[in-house]
Design an enzyme around this catalytic site. Structure first.
Site, PDB file in Angstrom:
ATOM      1  N   GLY A   1       0.762  -1.187  -0.083  1.00 18.85           N
ATOM      2  CA  GLY A   1       0.076  -0.090  -0.118  1.00 18.85           C
ATOM      3  C   GLY A   1       0.796   1.401   0.131  1.00 18.85           C
TER       4      GLY A   1
ATOM      5  N   ASP B   1       6.393  -5.310  15.536  1.00 19.20           N
ATOM      6  CA  ASP B   1       4.699  -5.049  15.899  1.00 19.20           C
ATOM      7  C   ASP B   1       4.879  -3.647  16.509  1.00 19.20           C
ATOM      8  OD1 ASP B   1       2.190  -4.394  17.136  1.00 19.20           O
ATOM      9  OD2 ASP B   1       2.036  -6.703  17.983  1.00 19.20           O
TER      10      ASP B   1
ATOM     11  N   ASN C   1       3.650   4.689   9.404  1.00 22.93           N
ATOM     12  CA  ASN C   1       2.663   4.519   8.444  1.00 22.93           C
ATOM     13  C   ASN C   1       1.602   3.552   8.892  1.00 22.93           C
ATOM     14  OD1 ASN C   1       1.326   4.166   5.608  1.00 22.93           O
ATOM     15  ND2 ASN C   1       2.429   2.097   6.120  1.00 22.93           N
TER      16      ASN C   1
ATOM     17  N   TYR D   1     -11.766   4.379  14.362  1.00 22.20           N
ATOM     18  CA  TYR D   1     -10.726   4.761  13.255  1.00 22.20           C
ATOM     19  C   TYR D   1     -11.180   6.338  13.281  1.00 22.20           C
ATOM     20  CZ  TYR D   1      -8.056   4.953   8.820  1.00 22.20           C
ATOM     21  OH  TYR D   1      -7.373   5.171   7.937  1.00 22.20           O
TER      22      TYR D   1
ATOM     23  N   LYS E   1      -7.766   8.604  14.453  1.00 19.51           N
ATOM     24  CA  LYS E   1      -6.823   9.359  13.043  1.00 19.51           C
ATOM     25  C   LYS E   1      -6.947  10.995  13.586  1.00 19.51           C
ATOM     26  CE  LYS E   1      -5.341   6.256  10.637  1.00 19.51           C
ATOM     27  NZ  LYS E   1      -3.701   5.990  10.697  1.00 19.51           N
TER      28      LYS E   1
ATOM     29  N   ILE F   1      -7.471   6.085  -0.967  1.00 21.76           N
ATOM     30  CA  ILE F   1      -6.482   5.924  -1.943  1.00 21.76           C
ATOM     31  C   ILE F   1      -6.757   4.335  -2.232  1.00 21.76           C
ATOM     32  CG2 ILE F   1      -3.975   5.924  -2.406  1.00 21.76           C
ATOM     33  CD1 ILE F   1      -5.049   8.605  -1.386  1.00 21.76           C
TER      34      ILE F   1
ATOM     35  N   THR G   1      -5.509   1.655  -2.740  1.00 23.94           N
ATOM     36  CA  THR G   1      -4.275   0.536  -2.198  1.00 23.94           C
ATOM     37  C   THR G   1      -5.225  -0.892  -2.022  1.00 23.94           C
ATOM     38  OG1 THR G   1      -5.123   0.684   0.232  1.00 23.94           O
ATOM     39  CG2 THR G   1      -3.327   2.202  -0.465  1.00 23.94           C
ATOM     40  N   PRO G   2      -4.190  -1.830  -2.258  1.00 29.16           N
ATOM     41  CA  PRO G   2      -4.545  -3.401  -2.041  1.00 29.16           C
ATOM     42  C   PRO G   2      -5.713  -3.341  -0.918  1.00 29.16           C
ATOM     43  CG  PRO G   2      -2.475  -3.398  -2.527  1.00 29.16           C
ATOM     44  CD  PRO G   2      -2.609  -1.747  -1.993  1.00 29.16           C
TER      45      PRO G   2
HETATM   46  N1  LIG Z   1      -5.585   3.730   1.701  1.00 25.33           N
HETATM   47  C1  LIG Z   1      -6.430   4.642   2.043  1.00 25.33           C
HETATM   48  O1  LIG Z   1      -7.418   5.056   1.415  1.00 25.33           O
HETATM   49  C2  LIG Z   1      -5.797   5.430   3.365  1.00 25.33           C
HETATM   50  C3  LIG Z   1      -6.588   6.561   3.603  1.00 25.33           C
HETATM   51  C4  LIG Z   1      -6.215   7.726   4.671  1.00 25.33           C
HETATM   52  C5  LIG Z   1      -5.480   6.975   5.523  1.00 25.33           C
HETATM   53  N2  LIG Z   1      -4.511   6.158   5.188  1.00 25.33           N
HETATM   54  C6  LIG Z   1      -3.473   5.437   6.210  1.00 25.33           C
HETATM   55  O2  LIG Z   1      -2.422   5.272   5.468  1.00 25.33           O
HETATM   56  C7  LIG Z   1      -1.532   4.594   5.956  1.00 25.33           C
HETATM   57  C8  LIG Z   1      -1.439   3.084   5.168  1.00 25.33           C
HETATM   58  O3  LIG Z   1      -2.540   2.805   4.588  1.00 25.33           O
HETATM   59  P1  LIG Z   1      -2.622   1.622   3.617  1.00 25.33           P
HETATM   60  O4  LIG Z   1      -4.110   1.590   3.247  1.00 25.33           O
HETATM   61  O5  LIG Z   1      -1.741   1.493   2.821  1.00 25.33           O
HETATM   62  O6  LIG Z   1      -2.472   0.350   4.502  1.00 25.33           O
HETATM   63  P2  LIG Z   1      -2.524  -1.429   4.546  1.00 25.33           P
HETATM   64  O7  LIG Z   1      -3.373  -1.822   5.307  1.00 25.33           O
HETATM   65  O8  LIG Z   1      -2.486  -1.599   2.898  1.00 25.33           O
HETATM   66  O9  LIG Z   1      -0.956  -1.383   4.879  1.00 25.33           O
HETATM   67  C9  LIG Z   1      -0.600  -1.076   6.487  1.00 25.33           C
HETATM   68  C10 LIG Z   1       0.573  -1.987   6.570  1.00 25.33           C
HETATM   69  O10 LIG Z   1       0.537  -1.993   8.256  1.00 25.33           O
HETATM   70  C11 LIG Z   1       1.074  -3.195   8.489  1.00 25.33           C
HETATM   71  N3  LIG Z   1       0.536  -3.320   9.901  1.00 25.33           N
HETATM   72  C12 LIG Z   1      -0.812  -3.497  10.510  1.00 25.33           C
HETATM   73  N4  LIG Z   1      -0.589  -3.529  11.529  1.00 25.33           N
HETATM   74  C13 LIG Z   1       0.746  -3.560  12.208  1.00 25.33           C
HETATM   75  C14 LIG Z   1       1.398  -3.445  13.312  1.00 25.33           C
HETATM   76  N5  LIG Z   1       0.716  -3.779  14.449  1.00 25.33           N
HETATM   77  N6  LIG Z   1       2.772  -3.609  13.291  1.00 25.33           N
HETATM   78  C15 LIG Z   1       3.282  -3.477  11.946  1.00 25.33           C
HETATM   79  N7  LIG Z   1       2.751  -3.310  10.965  1.00 25.33           N
HETATM   80  C16 LIG Z   1       1.449  -3.462  10.976  1.00 25.33           C
HETATM   81  C17 LIG Z   1       0.142  -4.187   7.564  1.00 25.33           C
HETATM   82  O11 LIG Z   1       0.555  -5.555   7.662  1.00 25.33           O
HETATM   83  C18 LIG Z   1       0.393  -3.480   6.459  1.00 25.33           C
HETATM   84  O12 LIG Z   1       1.496  -3.905   5.642  1.00 25.33           O
HETATM   85  C19 LIG Z   1      -2.443   4.039   7.359  1.00 25.33           C
HETATM   86  O13 LIG Z   1      -1.859   4.584   8.561  1.00 25.33           O
HETATM   87  C20 LIG Z   1      -3.788   4.338   6.906  1.00 25.33           C
HETATM   88  O14 LIG Z   1      -4.528   4.502   8.313  1.00 25.33           O
HETATM   89  C21 LIG Z   1      -5.052   4.893   4.115  1.00 25.33           C
END
Ligand SMILES: NC(=O)c1ccc[n+]([C@@H]2O[C@H](COP(=O)([O-])OP(=O)(O)OC[C@H]3O[C@@H](n4cnc5c(N)ncnc54)[C@H](O)[C@@H]3O)[C@@H](O)[C@H]2O)c1
Length: 252
Positions: free
Chosen positions: A18, A59, A86, A151, A155, A186, A188-189
Site C-alpha cells: 500500500g 509489531d 505509516n 478509526y 486518526k 487511496i 491501495t490493495p
Molecule cells: N488507503 C487509504 O485510502 C488511506 C486513507 C487515509 C489514510 N490511510 C492511512 O495510510 C496508512 C497506510 O494505509 P494503507 O491503505 O497502505 O494500509 P495497508 O493496510 O495496506 O498497510 C498497512 C501496513 O501496516 C501493517 N501493519 C498493520 N498492523 C501492524 C502492526 N501492529 N505492526 C506493524 N505493522 C502493521 C500491515 O501489515 C500493512 O503492511 C495507514 O495509516 C492508513 O490508516 C490510508
C-alpha cells in the site's frame, strides 16, 4: 529532480504494501536509505527484496521492540533522519456495534504506536541535529462517519498528538520536525479488498470515488510525493501541520 532525500536514513513502519510500499519506492528513487518494518513478515521480506531495502520485523504496538529497532538502526546506520509512522488498521463499527476490545485495539495500533515511535526515535534523531517525523492520520480524522467510531477518532487523535510532539521538539530546539498526513481514499490493495468484499463492488467503487469532490480515488503516488516533500529539507519550515491530500473530501 533526483536526490531530494539523498543520504537520509529513513525508518518506515507498515512498509510491506500500500502507501508504505509506494512511499518507500519514492524515497529510494530520491536517494534515501530506507528500512521498512511490518508485522507481516512474508510480505515485508518480499517487498524489501523487490525494492532492495532492509526489513525488520515489528509489531508497532510493542514498546520493547521499538526500543530494540531504534538501537539496531543506530548500530547499523549511525543515525536516523526520517521516521514514517505509516502502519495502522481500520476497525469498522458504530458506537452500537463496536466492542470495547476492538475500540481499544484500533487506538493501540493507530495512536499508541505513533506515541511509542516518536518517543523512541526523537533522541536518536536529535543526536545528529534533528530530522523529520511523518505520522499517518487520515481525512477520516476530519470527516466522521457513523460506522467508523474508532478509526475516525483515532486518526483525529494522531493530528493533535503530532502537534504536541512538534511543539515539544520546537521548544527543545532539537531540530526534529513532526507533521501528520491526511490522505483521502487511496486505491491501495487494502481498499481494493474492502471494495471487493461489499455486495455490489461497482456501486461501492463509484460511491468511494464521488465522495471526493475531485471525482476519483487517489493513487498511492499522490501520497508518496507528499512523504518525499516532508522527508526532504524542502519542508524545513513545516512542523505540527496536518497535510491534507484528499481530493477535497475533508471540505465537502
Ligand atoms: N488507503 C487509504 O485510502 C488511506 C486513507 C487515509 C489514510 N490511510 C492511512 O495510510 C496508512 C497506510 O494505509 P494503507 O491503505 O497502505 O494500509 P495497508 O493496510 O495496506 O498497510 C498497512 C501496513 O501496516 C501493517 N501493519 C498493520 N498492523 C501492524 C502492526 N501492529 N505492526 C506493524 N505493522 C502493521 C500491515 O501489515 C500493512 O503492511 C495507514 O495509516 C492508513 O490508516 C490510508
Amino acid at each position: 529532480m533526483a536526490g531530494r532525500v539523498a543520504g537520509k536514513v529513513v525508518l518506515l513502519t507498515g512498509g510491506a504494501m500500500g502507501l508504505g510500499k509506494a512511499a518507500t519506492k519514492a524515497l529510494m528513487a530520491e536517494g534515501a536509505t530506507v528500512i521498512i518494518t511490518d508485522i507481516d513478515e512474508a510480505a515485508g521480506r518480499a517487498t524489501a527484496a523487490e525494492l532492495g531495502c532492509d526489513y525488520l520485523h515489528q509489531d508497532v504496538t510493542d514498546w520493547a521492540r521499538w526500543q530494540a529497532i531504534i538501537a539496531e538502526v543506530e548500530a547499523s546506520h549511525g543515525r536516523l533522519d526520517v521516521l514514517v509512522n505509516n502502519a495502522a488498521i481500520t476497525v469498522f463499527g458504530s458506537i452500537a456495534d463496536i466492542s470495547p476490545e476492538d475500540f481499544k485495539r484500533c487506538y493501540t495500533v493507530d495512536v499508541d504506536s505513533i506515541f511509542m515511535g516518536c518517543k523512541a526515535a526523537i533522541p536518536l534523531m536529535a543526536k545528529s541535529g534533528g530530522g523529520s517525523i511523518i505520522n499517518f492520520s487520515s481525512a477520516a480524522g476530519n470527516k466522521p462517519s457513523p460506522d467508523l467510531a474508532a478509526y475516525n477518532s483515532a486518526k483525529a487523535a494522531v493530528v493533535t498528538l503530532t502537534k504536541s510532539i512538534a511543539l515539544y521538539c520546537a521548544r527543545e530546539k532539537n531540530g526534529v520536525r513532526v507533521n501528520s498526513v491526511q490522505p483521502g481514499t487511496i486505491l491501495t490493495p487494502n481498499v481494493e479488498s474492502v471494495i471487493a468484499g461489499t455486495p455490489d463492488p461497482d456501486a461501492t467503487r463509484a460511491a468511494f470515488s464521488i465522495a471526493q469532490p475531485i471525482g476519483r480515488m487517489g493513487e498511492v503516488e499522490d501520497i508518496a510525493h507528499l512523504v518525499v516533500y516532508l522527508a526532504s529539507d524542502e519542508s524545513k519550515f513545516a512542523t505540527g501541520a496536518p497535510f491534507i491530500v484528499d481530493g477535497g473530501l475533508s471540505i465537502a
